[in-house]
Design an enzyme around this catalytic site. Structure first.
Site, short mmCIF file in Angstrom:
data_model
loop_
_atom_site.label_atom_id
_atom_site.label_comp_id
_atom_site.label_asym_id
_atom_site.label_seq_id
_atom_site.Cartn_x
_atom_site.Cartn_y
_atom_site.Cartn_z
N TYR A 174 0.82 -1.21 0.00
CA TYR A 174 0.00 0.00 0.00
C TYR A 174 0.86 1.27 0.00
O TYR A 174 0.75 2.08 -0.93
CB TYR A 174 -0.98 0.01 1.18
CG TYR A 174 -1.78 1.28 1.26
CD1 TYR A 174 -1.49 2.24 2.23
CD2 TYR A 174 -2.78 1.56 0.33
CE1 TYR A 174 -2.19 3.43 2.28
CE2 TYR A 174 -3.49 2.75 0.38
CZ TYR A 174 -3.18 3.68 1.37
OH TYR A 174 -3.88 4.87 1.40
N LYS A 190 1.24 3.96 -3.13
CA LYS A 190 0.85 5.38 -2.98
C LYS A 190 2.04 6.30 -3.29
O LYS A 190 1.90 7.35 -3.91
CB LYS A 190 0.31 5.64 -1.58
CG LYS A 190 -1.00 4.97 -1.25
CD LYS A 190 -2.14 5.41 -2.18
CE LYS A 190 -2.61 6.80 -1.91
NZ LYS A 190 -3.80 7.16 -2.72
N1 LIG Z 1 -8.89 6.48 4.90
C1 LIG Z 1 -7.79 7.09 5.27
O1 LIG Z 1 -7.48 7.20 6.47
C2 LIG Z 1 -6.89 7.67 4.25
C3 LIG Z 1 -7.13 7.55 2.86
N2 LIG Z 1 -6.27 8.12 1.96
C4 LIG Z 1 -6.52 8.01 0.52
O2 LIG Z 1 -7.79 8.57 0.25
C5 LIG Z 1 -8.37 7.93 -0.88
C6 LIG Z 1 -9.78 7.48 -0.52
O3 LIG Z 1 -9.65 6.59 0.57
P1 LIG Z 1 -10.95 6.08 1.38
O4 LIG Z 1 -12.09 6.97 1.05
O5 LIG Z 1 -10.55 5.90 2.79
O6 LIG Z 1 -11.16 4.64 0.74
P2 LIG Z 1 -12.50 3.96 0.19
O7 LIG Z 1 -12.15 2.54 -0.06
O8 LIG Z 1 -13.65 4.28 1.07
O9 LIG Z 1 -12.73 4.71 -1.20
C7 LIG Z 1 -12.01 4.37 -2.33
C8 LIG Z 1 -13.00 4.36 -3.50
O10 LIG Z 1 -12.28 4.02 -4.67
C9 LIG Z 1 -13.05 3.09 -5.40
N3 LIG Z 1 -12.20 2.22 -6.22
C10 LIG Z 1 -11.38 1.24 -5.78
N4 LIG Z 1 -10.81 0.63 -6.83
C11 LIG Z 1 -11.29 1.23 -7.95
C12 LIG Z 1 -11.09 1.05 -9.34
N5 LIG Z 1 -10.29 0.09 -9.79
N6 LIG Z 1 -11.75 1.86 -10.20
C13 LIG Z 1 -12.59 2.82 -9.74
N7 LIG Z 1 -12.82 3.05 -8.44
C14 LIG Z 1 -12.17 2.25 -7.57
C15 LIG Z 1 -13.79 2.26 -4.34
O11 LIG Z 1 -14.95 1.66 -4.89
C16 LIG Z 1 -14.11 3.31 -3.30
O12 LIG Z 1 -15.38 3.90 -3.51
C17 LIG Z 1 -7.44 6.78 -1.25
O13 LIG Z 1 -6.66 7.16 -2.37
C18 LIG Z 1 -6.55 6.60 -0.01
O14 LIG Z 1 -5.28 6.13 -0.37
C19 LIG Z 1 -5.17 8.82 2.37
C20 LIG Z 1 -4.89 8.96 3.70
C21 LIG Z 1 -5.72 8.41 4.73
C1 LIG Z 2 -5.33 -3.72 16.58
C2 LIG Z 2 -4.65 -2.53 17.20
C3 LIG Z 2 -3.14 -2.62 17.06
C4 LIG Z 2 -5.19 -1.25 16.55
O1 LIG Z 2 -4.74 -0.14 17.28
C5 LIG Z 2 -4.75 -1.17 15.08
C6 LIG Z 2 -5.14 0.15 14.46
C7 LIG Z 2 -4.88 0.12 12.94
C8 LIG Z 2 -6.00 -0.68 12.27
C9 LIG Z 2 -4.77 1.55 12.41
C10 LIG Z 2 -3.63 2.30 13.13
C11 LIG Z 2 -3.08 3.34 12.12
C12 LIG Z 2 -4.03 3.22 10.94
C13 LIG Z 2 -3.51 3.69 9.59
C14 LIG Z 2 -3.07 5.18 9.63
O2 LIG Z 2 -4.17 6.00 9.99
C15 LIG Z 2 -2.54 5.63 8.26
C16 LIG Z 2 -3.36 5.22 7.09
C17 LIG Z 2 -3.28 5.97 5.95
C18 LIG Z 2 -3.94 5.58 4.74
O3 LIG Z 2 -3.67 6.13 3.67
C19 LIG Z 2 -4.91 4.46 4.76
C20 LIG Z 2 -5.27 3.99 6.13
C21 LIG Z 2 -4.08 3.91 7.10
C22 LIG Z 2 -3.09 2.86 6.61
C23 LIG Z 2 -4.63 3.53 8.52
C24 LIG Z 2 -5.20 2.11 8.54
C25 LIG Z 2 -5.58 1.60 9.94
C26 LIG Z 2 -4.42 1.74 10.92
C27 LIG Z 2 -3.28 0.84 10.53
#
Ligand SMILES: NC(=O)C1=CN([C@@H]2O[C@H](COP(=O)(O)OP(=O)(O)OC[C@H]3O[C@@H](n4cnc5c(N)ncnc54)[C@H](O)[C@@H]3O)[C@@H](O)[C@H]2O)C=CC1
Ligand SMILES: CC(C)[C@@H](O)CC[C@@H](C)[C@H]1CC[C@H]2[C@@H]3[C@H](O)CC4=CC(=O)CC[C@]4(C)[C@H]3CC[C@]12C
Length: 466
Positions: free
Chosen positions: A256, A260
Site C-alpha cells: 500500500y 501510494k
Molecule cells: N482512509 C484514510 O485514512 C486515508 C485515505 N487516503 C486516501 O484517500 C483515498 C480514498 O480513501 P478512502 O475513502 O478511505 O477509501 P474507500 O475505499 O472508502 O474509497 C475508495 C474508492 O475508490 C473506489 N475504487 C477502488 N478501486 C477502484 C477502481 N479500480 N476503479 C474505480 N474506483 C475504484 C472504491 O470503490 C471506493 O469507492 C485513497 O486514495 C486513499 O489512499 C489517504 C490517507 C488516509
Molecule cells: C489492533 C490494534 C493494534 C489497533 O490499534 C490497530 C489500528 C490500525 C488498524 C490503524 C492504526 C493506524 C491506521 C492507519 C493510519 O491511519 C494511516 C493510514 C493511511 C492511509 O492512507 C490508509 C489507512 C491507514 C493505513 C490507517 C489504517 C488503519 C491503521 C493501521
C-alpha cells in the site's frame, strides 16, 4: 474501506441557503437539492429576489464581522472557519456577493472514487462550495444509491460506473473535464487484496488518469496521496510534528505505501506536461493523515467489536504514541479549495504536496477513537500489562499465518497484523501551515464540530448490523 452512510445526507444537502445558491440558473429559486419555486422574468418577483439576495449577502458579511458565521449546515460556526463568502470559498472566478447565474456555471469536475468514504464527502462539498459547477462526474467501481438524491439540483451529476485500471474507461470519463480529483484507490493494509491488485489500481490507475488528462486536454489534477507515502517507515522511525520539508527516510515494503508513493511521484512528475491543446498540466498531491468522520469503516469496525466485547475495547498501543488524524470534512474542503486555486496559483502550487491537517488533537490511535466511542458507551481497558508488545506481535503474526492458510477457503483479514501493529505503534504526526500559506486553507470544521458530527454518526449506527 469507506462506508457510505445515509446520515451524510444532512451534512451537505440542506445548508442554510446562502445568497449565491438561492437564485439558480433560469431563474429557478432553489436550495441545495431541490427547486423550491420558479422566478419568472424580471417582474417584481425577480427584482424582489435580487434585493433579497443583496440583503442576505450584507447580513452574511455582517455575520462574518461578528466572528459568528452562518451558512453551513446546522449552526453558525466559530471564528476558526473561513468566511463563507470569501474569494477562496467561491473560487477565483467569483467575487463575494456575486449572485450565482448561468454564466458562472461552466466547470466540469470529475471525482474518481467518488462513492468512497472520502470521495462522497468531496462530491457533496463540491456541490455545496463550488458555484461554478455545471457538471459533476462521479466515477467509481461501485456506485452508491445516494447519488440519485443529488440529481435533482442545478448541477448535472453524472454517475459513471468504471474501473481506473481500464484506460479507455478513464479517458471517456475525463474527456471534457476541467478538473480531475483522483481519490480512487485500493486502501488495503489488511491483506484483502493481492500486492499485484493494489499496484494495478493505485499505480496503473493513476497512470491512466494522468494520460487521460494529457490526451483529452484536462489541465488540473488533484491527487489524494497519503501520509503513508512518507511513513511510518520499515525502521519505525517516529515522525513527530513534521512538515512537508522534514527529512525522513521514507522506505517501505508494504504494497500500500509503496503504491501510494509511486502514484504520488507520477502525479508530481506529470506537472508541466503539455496536454492536448498545447497548455500545461497542473498537478498537486494532498497527503491526509488518518482520516476519521462519518462513513469511516474502521471506526465502525471498532464500534461493533466493542459491542461484541460487552462495551469494552482493549488498549494495545501506549498512550504516548501519537497518531495524526484529520476530519474527513476538512480533507474534502482542502481538495475543493486546491482545485479552485490551482489555476490562479499554478506556478506556486503546481507539482507540490500538502499534508491535510486541522485542529484534531494529537493522541494515540486508540485514545483518539475513544473520543467518539466513549460517548457511545464503550470504554478502553488498559491491557498493556496483560498483553505485552511481544505477545501482540505474536498474535499479529499468527493472524498473518492464519490469513495465508485460510486464503484458499475464505478471506480472514483482522485489524491486527504485523503491519497495522507497527504503524499504530509508531508516532506519526504533522504540524504544518503550508496549505494555508500557499492557498489560504483553514479548516472548515473545528475540532468540536468534527467530534460532534462523528459522534452523531456513530450513535446513528446503534442497532445497525455490523
Ligand atoms: N482512509 C484514510 O485514512 C486515508 C485515505 N487516503 C486516501 O484517500 C483515498 C480514498 O480513501 P478512502 O475513502 O478511505 O477509501 P474507500 O475505499 O472508502 O474509497 C475508495 C474508492 O475508490 C473506489 N475504487 C477502488 N478501486 C477502484 C477502481 N479500480 N476503479 C474505480 N474506483 C475504484 C472504491 O470503490 C471506493 O469507492 C485513497 O486514495 C486513499 O489512499 C489517504 C490517507 C488516509
Ligand atoms: C489492533 C490494534 C493494534 C489497533 O490499534 C490497530 C489500528 C490500525 C488498524 C490503524 C492504526 C493506524 C491506521 C492507519 C493510519 O491511519 C494511516 C493510514 C493511511 C492511509 O492512507 C490508509 C489507512 C491507514 C493505513 C490507517 C489504517 C488503519 C491503521 C493501521
Amino acid at each position: 474501506m469507506g462506508m457510505r452512510s445515509p446520515h451524510l445526507l444532512h451534512l451537505y444537502s440542506h445548508p442554510a441557503p446562502s445568497p449565491s445558491s438561492l437564485l439558480e440558473p433560469e431563474g429557478r429559486v432553489a436550495t441545495r437539492g431541490r427547486p423550491v419555486a420558479r422566478v419568472w422574468g424580471m417582474q417584481g418577483w425577480r427584482l424582489g429576489w435580487c434585493l433579497f439576495l443583496e440583503w442576505a449577502r450584507r447580513e452574511e458579511e455582517q455575520a462574518e464581522g461578528d466572528g459568528v458565521l452562518a451558512g453551513w449546515p446546522g449552526r453558525a460556526r466559530e471564528k476558526t472557519a473561513p468566511p463563507v463568502v470569501g474569494l477562496g470559498t467561491l473560487g477565483p472566478g467569483l467575487q463575494p456577493g456575486m449572485a450565482d447565474s448561468a454564466e458562472t456555471r461552466k466547470l466540469v469536475y470529475l471525482v474518481t472514487g467518488g462513492c468512497g468514504f472520502l470521495g462522497e464527502h468531496v462530491v457533496r462539498m463540491l456541490l455545496q462550495r463550488e458555484p461554478r459547477l455545471s457538471e459533476l462526474r462521479v466515477f467509481d467501481l461501485h456506485l452508491g444509491a445516494w447519488l440519485e438524491e443529488l440529481k435533482t439540483g442545478p448541477v448535472q451529476v453524472t454517475a459513471i460506473q468504471g474501473d481506473v485500471t481500464q484506460a479507455h474507461e478513464v479517458a471517456a470519463a475525463v474527456a471534457g473535464a476541467h478538473v480531475v480529483i483522483h481519490t480512487a484507490g485500493l486502501v488495503d493494509v489488511f491483506g484483502r487484496a493481492s500486492p499485484e491488485t493494489i499496484y494495478e489500481v493505485n499505480v496503473q490507475g493513476t497512470k491512466n488518469v494522468i494520460e487521460a488528462c494529457v490526451q483529452t486536454g484536462t489541465r488540473f489534477l488533484v491527487y489524494t496521496s497519503s501520509m503513508e507515502v512518507v511513513g511510518p517507515n520499515i525502521k519505525r522511525h517516529p515522525f513527530y510534528r513534521g512538515n512537508e520539508d522534514t527529512p525522513y527516510e521514507a522506505i517501505h515494503r508494504h504494497p500500500y505505501p509503496c503504491s501510494k508513493a509511486q502514484a504520488e511521484r507520477l502525479v508530481l512528475e506529470a506537472n508541466g506536461r503539455e496536454v492536448h491543446g498545447g497548455l500545461s498540466l497542473v498537478t498537486c498531491a494532498l497527503r491526509p493523515t488518518g482520516i476519521y468522520g462519518e462513513g469511516h469503516q474502521i471506526m465502525r469496525d471498532f464500534y461493533h467489536q466493542g459491542l461484541r466485547l460487552g462495551g469494552r475495547l482493549f488498549r494495545a498501543i501506549p498512550a504516548s504514541v501519537e497518531h495524526g488524524r484529520v476530519y474527513v470534512g476538512n480533507v474534502a474542503w482542502m481538495h475543493v479549495l486546491v482545485a479552485q486555486e490551482l489555476e490562479q496559483r499554478a506556478a506556486l502550487m503546481g507539482g507540490q504536496v500538502y499534508y491535510c491537517y486541522d485542529e484534531s488533537p494529537y493522541k494515540s490511535y486508540e485514545d483518539f477513537n475513544m473520543e467518539f466511542l466513549g460517548p457511545c458507551g464503550l470504554r478502553l481497558v488498559d491491557t498493556r500489562l496483560l498483553v505485552p508488545y511481544w505477545l501482540l506481535m505474536l498474535l499479529a503474526t499468527l493472524n498473518a499465518l492464519l490469513q495465508w492458510l485460510l486464503r484458499p477457503l475464505l478471506l480472514y483479514a483482522p485489524l491486527l497484523n504485523p503491519y497495522t501493529l507497527a504503524v499504530a505503534n509508531t508516532t506519526f504526526t504533522v504540524s504544518t501551515n503550508k496549505a494555508q500559506r500557499h492557498f489560504g486553507y483553514k479548516p472548515l470544521f473545528s475540532w468540536e464540530d468534527s467530534r460532534t458530527r462523528t459522534i452523531r454518526w456513530v450513535k446513528a449506527m446503534e442497532g445497525s448490523a455490523p
